[in-house]
Write a protein that holds these residues in place. Structure first.
Motif, mmCIF file in Angstrom:
data_model
loop_
_atom_site.group_PDB
_atom_site.id
_atom_site.type_symbol
_atom_site.label_atom_id
_atom_site.label_comp_id
_atom_site.label_asym_id
_atom_site.label_seq_id
_atom_site.Cartn_x
_atom_site.Cartn_y
_atom_site.Cartn_z
ATOM 1 N N GLU A 158 3.768 -0.346 -5.755
ATOM 2 C CA GLU A 158 3.233 0.508 -4.699
ATOM 3 C C GLU A 158 1.902 1.114 -5.144
ATOM 4 O O GLU A 158 1.854 1.888 -6.099
ATOM 5 C CB GLU A 158 4.228 1.619 -4.355
ATOM 6 N N ARG A 213 0.425 5.177 -6.446
ATOM 7 C CA ARG A 213 0.749 6.321 -5.601
ATOM 8 C C ARG A 213 1.356 7.436 -6.444
ATOM 9 O O ARG A 213 2.227 7.202 -7.290
ATOM 10 C CB ARG A 213 1.715 5.916 -4.492
ATOM 11 N N SER A 215 -1.877 3.183 -4.413
ATOM 12 C CA SER A 215 -2.293 4.426 -3.765
ATOM 13 C C SER A 215 -3.151 4.180 -2.540
ATOM 14 O O SER A 215 -3.352 5.092 -1.729
ATOM 15 C CB SER A 215 -3.075 5.287 -4.759
ATOM 16 N N ASP A 275 0.842 -1.193 0.000
ATOM 17 C CA ASP A 275 0.000 0.000 0.000
ATOM 18 C C ASP A 275 0.878 1.244 0.000
ATOM 19 O O ASP A 275 2.107 1.159 -0.090
ATOM 20 C CB ASP A 275 -0.979 -0.027 1.178
ATOM 21 N N ARG A 276 0.274 2.422 0.121
ATOM 22 C CA ARG A 276 1.022 3.667 0.014
ATOM 23 C C ARG A 276 2.035 3.844 1.151
ATOM 24 O O ARG A 276 2.970 4.638 1.045
ATOM 25 C CB ARG A 276 0.065 4.851 -0.034
ATOM 26 N N ASN A 277 1.886 3.095 2.240
ATOM 27 C CA ASN A 277 2.808 3.173 3.365
ATOM 28 C C ASN A 277 3.755 1.984 3.441
ATOM 29 O O ASN A 277 4.445 1.801 4.440
ATOM 30 C CB ASN A 277 2.021 3.286 4.674
ATOM 31 N N ASP A 321 3.043 11.470 -6.445
ATOM 32 C CA ASP A 321 3.725 12.462 -5.616
ATOM 33 C C ASP A 321 3.408 13.888 -6.040
ATOM 34 O O ASP A 321 3.815 14.840 -5.370
ATOM 35 C CB ASP A 321 5.245 12.244 -5.674
ATOM 36 N N GLU A 370 -5.644 9.912 -6.677
ATOM 37 C CA GLU A 370 -5.308 8.646 -6.022
ATOM 38 C C GLU A 370 -6.549 8.055 -5.343
ATOM 39 O O GLU A 370 -7.260 8.757 -4.620
ATOM 40 C CB GLU A 370 -4.230 8.858 -4.968
ATOM 41 N N ASP A 381 -4.637 3.060 1.099
ATOM 42 C CA ASP A 381 -4.151 2.998 2.472
ATOM 43 C C ASP A 381 -4.829 1.799 3.124
ATOM 44 O O ASP A 381 -6.057 1.761 3.229
ATOM 45 C CB ASP A 381 -4.482 4.294 3.213
#
Length: 594
Positions: free
Chosen positions: A233, A456, A235, A96-98, A458, A271, A237
């Motif tokens: 990866e 994801r 986007s 996931d995004r983290n 930026d 996202e 969560d």
């Protein structure tokens, strides 16, 4: 170099004077010269032998020291030195995004049989049926005692099952290495991930391939050794996704709905933070595709992407925003809402009698079909179609899923005047909840087009402009008033200024045309915070019924709105959003003058 002559003139003359033979002088000088050359060559050879002996001595000393060191050290397995990076053969992880794992790999084993090598087929069949209850003992025994030379028993087995089979002790039961795809979070984000299966298989290995979702869309990337195991990866969560699924499942149960979906999207980057479709499934044990009946009833069906519905009054804000962008109306323009509005044999009515006229803002707040249809007539069919196309409502979404092309909007064959009026309030055009999320984000982020994405990002998307920034601001204010004093009053969340629009659309009949009287699609399209929007949330319930009162209630204000409010209440803190606390006026005695 000065060379000495063999017959020096002085010595020759002297020898002649003495009566000696001059030839003896040359012979003597040759002898002396050869002796000198021999001595010089011997010294050179002795030097070379000394250097070579020293080199051999050093080499033997080095070998001896190394052998002594190896003899006195602990034994180790030899290791081969490899130049460059090793080739990664396994499928890349999905995170996931983290960076939290959504899909990874697990080394396991397969089980197959060589019946001709079995000593006691009856015992082996009985024991296998005991270890694997889903296997039929009689069928196994028939295969073991028949003409088959090879038989797959299980494509994947656990370490405990492997040990149990090993304890049977049959030489005809063999194991092969396997790499299986593991989804450690179970059904969370199941429709996004999709699932994986085996492609080409052998006893020594098997090819893992994606079958749906991002696993299929990014299959080439996930299998490419050039990525050196770098994860994909997304986007989303994981925490927000889990909370959204929990809230939506509870709301679906309370509202007695047959299905539900939600989409939470960043309004600037596009996202997708969470996307839920219920009922769902566990990708570790993906169910088979339905072969009969309605495919939309299958848990594999992704309602957010594949489900195209008439979404109802959530479309009204697009009509009003386009009219404001064309300077046809402003928020205070009075519109005739006398009903019903008749066009041929069709009649357009409002849910209630709102009087002879309403302002443009109140048409949104009170959700007037008649007022919206009259504004759509001002716009016209061609301009309406062009505007909806600029928001992406006429083509499938470009989200990174193999299911996306199947979510193609259903458009009227003839975009007539009556189509223009009905589409203005969400009937006559069917689209997916993901279309709606992208449309709201594009309208409310300042008026620039946003494409939904599962990767994801930026940076902020800088798409084409769809409306002026002032129109986007006015639209957000109207949606905020819908929650403050309109049909979405249950959508208020303390500390978060929620804006949104309700939509309740009758479901069309599968056969015979027309619409059901007691089946609806209830949708709440929301944005928060309304004054500085960051996220768009779409919640759609399929055939909801709120039954706490004397009469069943199906409208979105009673069904979808409370579910969306609870979802915002749960996920907003997880997104790092602090609630705004209203400051109170001072209470008590204050000094006003001396």
């Amino acid at each position: 170099m000065i060379r000495t002559p063999l017959r020096p003139l002085a010595r020759v003359l002297e020898a002649r004077d003495n009566g000696d033979d001059p030839a003896l002088i040359e012979a003597e000088n040759k002898r002396l010269r050869h002796e000198a050359m021999r001595d010089k060559a011997r010294l050179r050879a002795e030097g070379r032998l000394l250097v070579l002996g020293a080199m051999f001595f050093c080499a033997f000393m080095t070998i001896g020291i190394r052998m002594g060191a190896l003899a006195s050290s602990e034994p180790e397995e030899p290791r081969a030195a490899v130049a460059g990076n090793p080739i990664i053969g396994q499928r890349s992880d999905i995170v996931d995004r983290n960076g939290r794992i959504l899909a990874t790999n697990l080394e396991t084993h397969s089980l197959y049989a060589h019946p001709q090598d079995m000593v006691d087929p009856e015992f082996a069949a009985a024991e296998l049926a005991h270890i694997f209850p889903e296997l039929d003992e009689e069928k196994l025994l028939a295969n073991f005692t028949g003409d088959r030379k090879f038989l797959w028993i299980r494509k994947q087995i656990s370490p405990e099952q492997l040990q149990a089979v090993h304890d049977i002790g049959s030489p005809g039961l063999l194991f092969g290495p396997r790499e299986m795809r593991l989804y450690p979070n179970g059904p969370i984000a199941a429709h996004i991930l999709g699932g994986a299966s085996y492609g080409r298989e052998g006893v020594a290995s098997a090819e893992v391939i994606g079958v749906a979702g991002v696993e299929r869309f990014f299959d080439a990337y996930l299998r490419d050794p050039a990525n050196e195991g770098a994860p994909l990866e997304l986007s989303i969560d994981l925490t927000v996704q889990a909370a959204s699924e929990q809230v939506l499942a509870g709301g679906m149960s309370i509202m007695n709905a047959k299905g539900a979906t939600s989409v939470l999207m960043n309004i600037d980057t596009g996202e997708i933070i969470s996307m839920v479709s219920l009922p769902d499934f566990d990708p570790n044990n993906r169910p088979p595709v339905l072969t009969t009946g309605d495919q939309s009833d299958s848990p594999l069906f992704n309602r957010a992407v594949q489900g195209v519905y008439e979404l109802g009054s959530v479309f009204k804000i697009f009509t009003i925003a386009q009219a404001m962008d064309l300077n046809l109306v402003n928020p205070e323009t009075l519109i005739d809402t006398t009903g019903p509005l008749t066009w041929g044999r069709f009649k357009i009515r409002d849910f209630r009698n709102y009087g002879p006229e309403l302002t443009t803002t109140d048409i949104i707040v009170k959700s007037s079909n008649v007022g919206t249809a009259r504004i759509a007539n001002m716009i016209g069919a061609d301009r309406q179609r062009e505007f909806l196309n600029s928001l992406g409502f006429l083509e499938p979404t470009t989200v990174e899923m193999v299911e996306a092309p199947t979510g193609k909007p259903l458009l009227p064959r003839n975009w007539s005047e009556i189509s223009t009026m009905t589409i203005s309030y969400g009937h006559g055009l069917s689209s997916s909840p993901l279309h709606l999320a992208a449309g709201y984000a594009s309208l409310l982020n300042g008026g620039t087009r946003v494409q939904p994405t599962l990767l994801r990002q930026d940076t902020v998307q800088t798409g084409d402009r769809v409306v002026r920034e002032a129109v986007s601001t006015r639209s957000r204010d109207m949606l905020r008033q819908v929650v403050e004093r309109g049909t979405a009053s249950f959508g208020e969340v303390a500390g978060y200024k929620v804006g949104g629009k309700t939509g309740t659309a009758d479901k069309p009949r599968e056969r015979g045309g027309g619409y059901y009287d007691d089946k609806v699609i209830a949708t709440f399209a929301s944005v928060f915070p309304a004054d500085d929007p960051q996220y768009v949330l779409i919640v759609t319930l399929d055939e909801p019924v709120e039954s706490s009162g004397d009469e069943p209630r199906r409208t979105a204000g009673w069904t979808a709105v409370p579910v969306a409010a609870e979802m915002i209440r749960r996920v907003a803190p997880l997104l790092g959003m602090r609630p705004e606390v209203e400051t109170l006026e001072p209470i008590g005695v204050t000094l006003t003058s001396n």
